[in-house]
Design a protein around this motif. Structure first.
Motif, PDB file in Angstrom:
ATOM      1  N   LEU A 139     117.115   7.682 -20.484  1.00 59.91           N
ATOM      2  CA  LEU A 139     116.520   7.416 -21.790  1.00 59.91           C
ATOM      3  C   LEU A 139     117.246   8.211 -22.874  1.00 59.91           C
ATOM      4  N   THR A 140     117.773   7.501 -23.851  1.00 61.52           N
ATOM      5  CA  THR A 140     118.493   8.170 -24.945  1.00 61.52           C
ATOM      6  C   THR A 140     117.889   7.853 -26.314  1.00 61.52           C
ATOM      7  N   ASN A 141     117.171   6.750 -26.428  1.00 61.90           N
ATOM      8  CA  ASN A 141     116.562   6.377 -27.708  1.00 61.90           C
ATOM      9  C   ASN A 141     115.052   6.432 -27.580  1.00 61.90           C
ATOM     10  N   TRP A 142     114.417   7.239 -28.405  1.00 58.93           N
ATOM     11  CA  TRP A 142     112.977   7.421 -28.287  1.00 58.93           C
ATOM     12  C   TRP A 142     112.403   7.856 -29.626  1.00 58.93           C
ATOM     13  N   GLU A 143     111.103   7.712 -29.762  1.00 59.09           N
ATOM     14  CA  GLU A 143     110.397   8.271 -30.898  1.00 59.09           C
ATOM     15  C   GLU A 143     108.984   8.641 -30.474  1.00 59.09           C
ATOM     16  N   VAL A 144     108.457   9.669 -31.125  1.00 59.02           N
ATOM     17  CA  VAL A 144     107.110  10.151 -30.843  1.00 59.02           C
ATOM     18  C   VAL A 144     106.341  10.192 -32.164  1.00 59.02           C
ATOM     19  N   LEU A 145     105.247   9.432 -32.218  1.00 59.31           N
ATOM     20  CA  LEU A 145     104.402   9.391 -33.410  1.00 59.31           C
ATOM     21  C   LEU A 145     103.181  10.277 -33.180  1.00 59.31           C
ATOM     22  N   SER A 146     102.961  11.227 -34.074  1.00 63.59           N
ATOM     23  CA  SER A 146     101.821  12.134 -33.965  1.00 63.59           C
ATOM     24  C   SER A 146     101.109  12.201 -35.311  1.00 63.59           C
ATOM     25  N   TYR A 147      99.901  12.793 -35.301  1.00 66.28           N
ATOM     26  CA  TYR A 147      99.102  12.876 -36.520  1.00 66.28           C
ATOM     27  C   TYR A 147      98.601  14.297 -36.733  1.00 66.28           C
ATOM     28  N   THR A 148      98.712  14.768 -37.959  1.00 63.05           N
ATOM     29  CA  THR A 148      98.064  16.009 -38.371  1.00 63.05           C
ATOM     30  C   THR A 148      96.665  15.657 -38.861  1.00 63.05           C
ATOM     31  N   GLU A 149      95.658  16.253 -38.226  1.00 62.15           N
ATOM     32  CA  GLU A 149      94.275  15.961 -38.590  1.00 62.15           C
ATOM     33  C   GLU A 149      93.512  17.205 -39.042  1.00 62.15           C
ATOM     34  N   LYS A 150      94.128  18.371 -38.855  1.00 63.17           N
ATOM     35  CA  LYS A 150      93.507  19.606 -39.291  1.00 63.17           C
ATOM     36  C   LYS A 150      94.405  20.255 -40.347  1.00 63.17           C
TER      37      LYS A 150
END
Length: 290
Positions: A139-150
């Motif tokens: 795996l060489t292409n990836w993305e991680v979506l996260s959220y700031t909620e505090k």
């Protein structure tokens, strides 16, 4: 009540006209092959061949200690059908230093294969085997979506004094930080032209210094409020917007009726108090795009 489970087979059998892509082994005299292989534990190993960046012999991977994941499909040519009988375990196989060999114990019954009438042995004892090895690249292409909620402070308040006497068509708040990015509010006290001058228009804008990159998106979930001067009946709208390279501002052209402002929302000092409370802001980490 008892329960039962049925084991689902992962073996797939099929016919294919296209020959194997990774390697083919043709034998011109199967009977002689049987005699010669009896002195070598009844097996024969092909020459080395490549699949992806890896060297294989039969189905042994000789590139330890790395791990390799591969799909494997076996072929037996049938002269009668003029096609290849294929059999595959659809589960991806994991090759490593402890497990360098994968295969199938049963492909065809020996009687079925060795009977010339079935087409697997032809023209005086010829036969052909093959294999496709489809290596899954790392795996060489990836993305991680996260959220700031505090947030240390999730609210930004803006008091606009002498609201009734404003001459400007658009006002901009000071910039503020939230979730590691710079923002500001943009307000049209006489309404944006698209609101026909009847509604207060308001937008949350992302500062140019935090402009999203190509194909990058930033989600904001928040509550917009115009505060009631009595502190009991604030006007509120939920905000949910995705920012991108072209869209740096989101909000409402028709946020609140302008005739309503003096009655309910302007205090004794003719000030309008606007507030935004952030609920979540997204962030994306991704691999470099080549």
């Amino acid at each position: 009540m008892g329960s039962s489970s049925t084991e689902v087979s992962t073996i797939v059998k099929n016919w294919r006209e296209h020959p194997p892509a990774s390697y083919s082994l043709k034998i011109h005299s199967f009977s002689q092959f049987e005699n010669s292989s009896s002195s070598s534990d009844d097996k024969y190993q092909s020459r080395l061949f490549s699949s992806g960046r890896y060297k294989c012999k039969s189905l042994m991977v000789f590139t330890p200690p790395t791990e390799v994941f591969a799909e494997i499909r076996f072929f037996i040519y049938n002269k009668k059908e003029n096609k290849y009988f294929t059999i595959q375990d659809v589960e991806v196989k994991r090759f490593n230093a402890l497990k360098t060999v994968w295969g199938l114990q049963q492909i065809l019954p020996c009687d079925t294969f060795s009977n010339p009438e079935n087409g697997y042995i032809f023209e005086g004892g010829q036969c052909e085997f093959g294999v496709d090895v489809i290596v899954s690249l790392p795996l060489t292409n990836w993305e991680v979506l996260s959220y700031t909620e505090k947030f240390s402070n999730s609210k930004f308040s803006w008091a606009i004094k002498n609201f009734s006497e404003l001459k400007e068509n658009v006002l901009t708040s000071k910039s503020f930080s939230m979730a590691g990015k710079k923002w500001f509010l943009k307000l049209y006290p006489k309404g944006d032209s698209r609101a026909d001058g009847k509604f207060l228009s308001i937008f949350l804008c992302l500062d140019d210094c935090d402009k999203p990159k190509d194909d990058e998106k930033i989600s904001v979930q928040a509550n917009f409020r115009v505060l009631d001067k009595r502190g009991s009946n604030h006007f509120q709208c939920q905000f949910n917007f995705w920012y991108n390279e072209q869209q740096l501002g989101g909000g409402w052209f028709e946020f609140l009726s302008l005739p309503e402002l003096p009655k309910v929302y302007l205090d004794k000092e003719d000030a309008l108090k606007v507030e935004i409370e952030f609920k979540a802001v997204s962030a994306t980490k991704y691999s470099p795009i080549i």
